[in-house]
Enzyme design. Structure first.
Site, PDB file in Angstrom:
ATOM      1  N   TYR A 215       0.898  -1.387   0.049  1.00 59.93           N
ATOM      2  CA  TYR A 215       0.273   0.057  -0.123  1.00 59.93           C
ATOM      3  C   TYR A 215       0.820   1.346  -0.096  1.00 59.93           C
ATOM      4  O   TYR A 215       1.226   1.537   1.144  1.00 59.93           O
ATOM      5  CB  TYR A 215      -0.829  -0.033   1.160  1.00 59.93           C
ATOM      6  CG  TYR A 215      -2.147   0.905   1.262  1.00 59.93           C
ATOM      7  CD1 TYR A 215      -1.966   2.195   1.365  1.00 59.93           C
ATOM      8  CD2 TYR A 215      -3.264   0.509   0.952  1.00 59.93           C
ATOM      9  CE1 TYR A 215      -3.000   3.161   1.316  1.00 59.93           C
ATOM     10  CE2 TYR A 215      -4.447   1.324   0.959  1.00 59.93           C
ATOM     11  CZ  TYR A 215      -4.293   2.533   1.001  1.00 59.93           C
ATOM     12  OH  TYR A 215      -5.400   3.409   1.055  1.00 59.93           O
TER      13      TYR A 215
ATOM     14  N   TYR B  76      -0.932   4.602 -10.533  1.00 61.03           N
ATOM     15  CA  TYR B  76      -2.231   3.818 -11.370  1.00 61.03           C
ATOM     16  C   TYR B  76      -3.423   4.359 -10.710  1.00 61.03           C
ATOM     17  O   TYR B  76      -4.084   4.978 -11.704  1.00 61.03           O
ATOM     18  CB  TYR B  76      -1.900   2.439 -10.927  1.00 61.03           C
ATOM     19  CG  TYR B  76      -3.217   1.441 -10.737  1.00 61.03           C
ATOM     20  CD1 TYR B  76      -3.881   1.125 -11.971  1.00 61.03           C
ATOM     21  CD2 TYR B  76      -3.510   0.939  -9.590  1.00 61.03           C
ATOM     22  CE1 TYR B  76      -4.866   0.224 -11.662  1.00 61.03           C
ATOM     23  CE2 TYR B  76      -4.418   0.238  -9.600  1.00 61.03           C
ATOM     24  CZ  TYR B  76      -5.314  -0.065 -10.358  1.00 61.03           C
ATOM     25  OH  TYR B  76      -6.560  -0.994 -10.333  1.00 61.03           O
TER      26      TYR B  76
END
Lengths: 384, 127
Positions: free
Chosen positions: A280, A328
């Site tokens: 993450y 992304y």
């Protein structure tokens, strides 16, 4: 999670909803439903098969109720654990547990956010902490910035090394057709970008996009009869060390140490067995901390470890192969996308960014301000 | 908690009104507790004493926030000598000159209006 049986459940369907900036008027539940429909198509199941529903979002207070209403179902098992971006890694453990116990057979885990469309301030309620708010920290960036500053102080980590994380993420994103960012990025670009909360420029910080998606969890037995290759859940671990950054015991060591240890133990695997790391990366420091805390390198050596392109597409350690939250997509609670990418890597569906011989993938979620850590270790059929 | 008893937050703020940095100490755990609460997170006991810090500490970590409008400002985590940590800021110096390990001294910041006082810190040299 010691009660869970290694590989008893699998993620069988995964899908993103629309990403980036979604159509005007789309709600977070629209995006969840879109993700669910696509994820069900991905594995060949239908809504009639779904008897477990999990969801989390910052934009619907009782999201699982809104979602079940929208879908027109009354499932016997629901869950709405919300601990920030890692919520979905928690949901996987909870869904696996429910499947093992026979409380449900097919669980969907869904997420949606329209924070780019409506603005970050509208997307989540600002909470007042009387011991922190008077100082106007720019949250969550300032919390992670202080973790980075402490890591730099203790271990000599440099801003260039942090920037290398953003550069690697961008290189991966350029191989992902649905990634938000489309242009190359250099270390100098990161360093000279607008300063937000020292030592972070805007390029050390995740994107602000819309997006959502869903993953489908079912038993290993059922998984083998479905369309795609199952991604077996080999191990899960969770740790919550604090809520506010001023209560984090050590800003250079996260709960990923404990969550990783529990997940590895259950999976009977170690860091050397991991072929793809989906970590993450809300901030560049996260990737360093999680590589260290999950044992890919030693504590304090993360800065050197990520340098010289090691974690990029041409490097030896594939990290955040979709381009990550940095390049992304990052709709605010990014954890679901870690699971989606890990599953696709295990299936071999990733085209230009496919990791060779990918048998074991880690999806490591982070929530709050390094507060809630959850590790999910997934493996293909060779691992069970 | 019986009605009328002061909340942990209001006891803390009352200390600040007097110019003091109050904190709790857990006699059973033998260690300080911060932020103030109704039970000790180390023992689960409700026995907590209020103490007043000597007001000296060390910068544990620091950042400089660059707002869209206005000047950059410091936010820091301070480890007080009594063994508790709090969020604050270091004043009287350039925010980029606030360094981890720097010794700092407490003073009360009184924003005025409806806002309660809060602890801030200055470099010890500056007194």
């Amino acid at each position: 999670m010691d009660g869970l049986k290694r590989g008893s459940a699998a993620i069988v369907g995964v899908a993103e909803s629309d990403l980036g900036q979604v159509a005007d008027g789309m709600s977070v539940i629209d995006l969840m439903a879109q993700g669910i429909q696509r994820a069900l198509d991905d594995c060949g199941l239908t809504l009639k098969d779904v008897d477990g529903v999990f969801s989390a979002t910052t934009q619907s207070r009782l999201s699982v109720l809104a979602l079940c209403e929208y879908l027109g179902i009354d499932p016997p098992f629901i869950g709405s654990t919300i601990v920030g971006g890692s919520s979905f890694e928690y949901h996987v453990a909870h869904a696996m547990s429910a499947v093992e116990q026979g409380l449900c057979k097919v669980a969907v885990i869904a997420y949606g956010s329209t924070q780019r469309s409506i603005g970050r301030k509208q997307a989540s309620v600002r909470e007042i902490n009387p011991y922190e708010s008077p100082y106007n920290p720019f949250m969550p960036s300032s919390a992670y910035a202080m973790a980075a500053a402490r890591h730099m102080h203790q271990y000599g980590t440099t801003r260039e090394q942090l920037a290398a994380v953003a550069v690697a993420a961008r290189e991966w994103a350029l191989l992902n057709p649905v990634a938000w960012e489309k242009k190359p990025l250099t270390i100098q670009d990161v360093l000279s970008a607008r300063m937000v909360s020292y030592p972070f420029t805007v390029r050390d910080i995740c994107l602000v996009t819309d997006g959502g998606g869903a993953v489908i969890v079912t038993s290993a037995d059922r998984a083998r009869a479905l369309k795609k290759k199952p991604a077996y859940v080999l191990g899960c671990g969770q740790s919550t060390t604090h809520s506010a950054i001023s209560s984090m015991p050590d800003l250079t060591v996260t709960g990923a140490v404990a969550s990783g240890k529990a997940a590895y133990k259950k999976a009977k695997l170690g860091p050397a067995d991991v072929d793809a790391w989906e970590l993450y990366d809300a901030f560049t420091i996260n990737t360093l901390l999680f590589l260290e805390d999950l044992g890919a390198c030693k504590k304090g050596e993360g800065g050197a470890f990520v340098s010289a392109g090691r974690i990029g597409p041409k490097g030896s350690v594939p990290v955040n192969t979709n381009g990550g939250g940095l390049s992304y997509c990052h709709p605010g609670m990014y954890g679901l996308f870690l699971l989606i990418e890990a599953v696709r890597q295990l299936r071999g569906e990733c085209g230009a960014r496919q990791v060779g011989d990918c048998e074991v993938a880690v999806a490591h979620g982070n929530g709050g301000v390094l507060s809630s850590q959850a590790t999910v270790i997934l493996g293909n059929s060779a691992t069970v | 908690m019986p009605a009328g008893e002061q909340s942990p937050l209001n006891t803390y703020l009352a200390h600040l009104e007097k110019g003091e940095l109050g904190y709790q100490f857990s006699p059973e755990a033998g260690r300080p507790v911060f932020y103030p609460r109704v039970l000790c997170p180390f023992t689960g006991s409700g026995k907590l004493e209020w103490r007043v810090s000597k007001g000296l500490g060390t910068v544990y970590s620091t950042t400089v926030v660059h707002p869209a409008k206005g000047d950059p400002y410091n936010v820091a985590l301070i480890d007080c000598d009594e063994g508790f940590r709090l969020m604050s800021r270091v004043e009287d110096i350039d925010p980029m000159q606030v360094k981890i390990g720097q010794r700092v001294r407490f003073r009360v910041h009184r924003p005025g209006g409806e806002e309660p006082p809060c602890p801030v810190f200055v470099p010890v040299e500056a007194k």
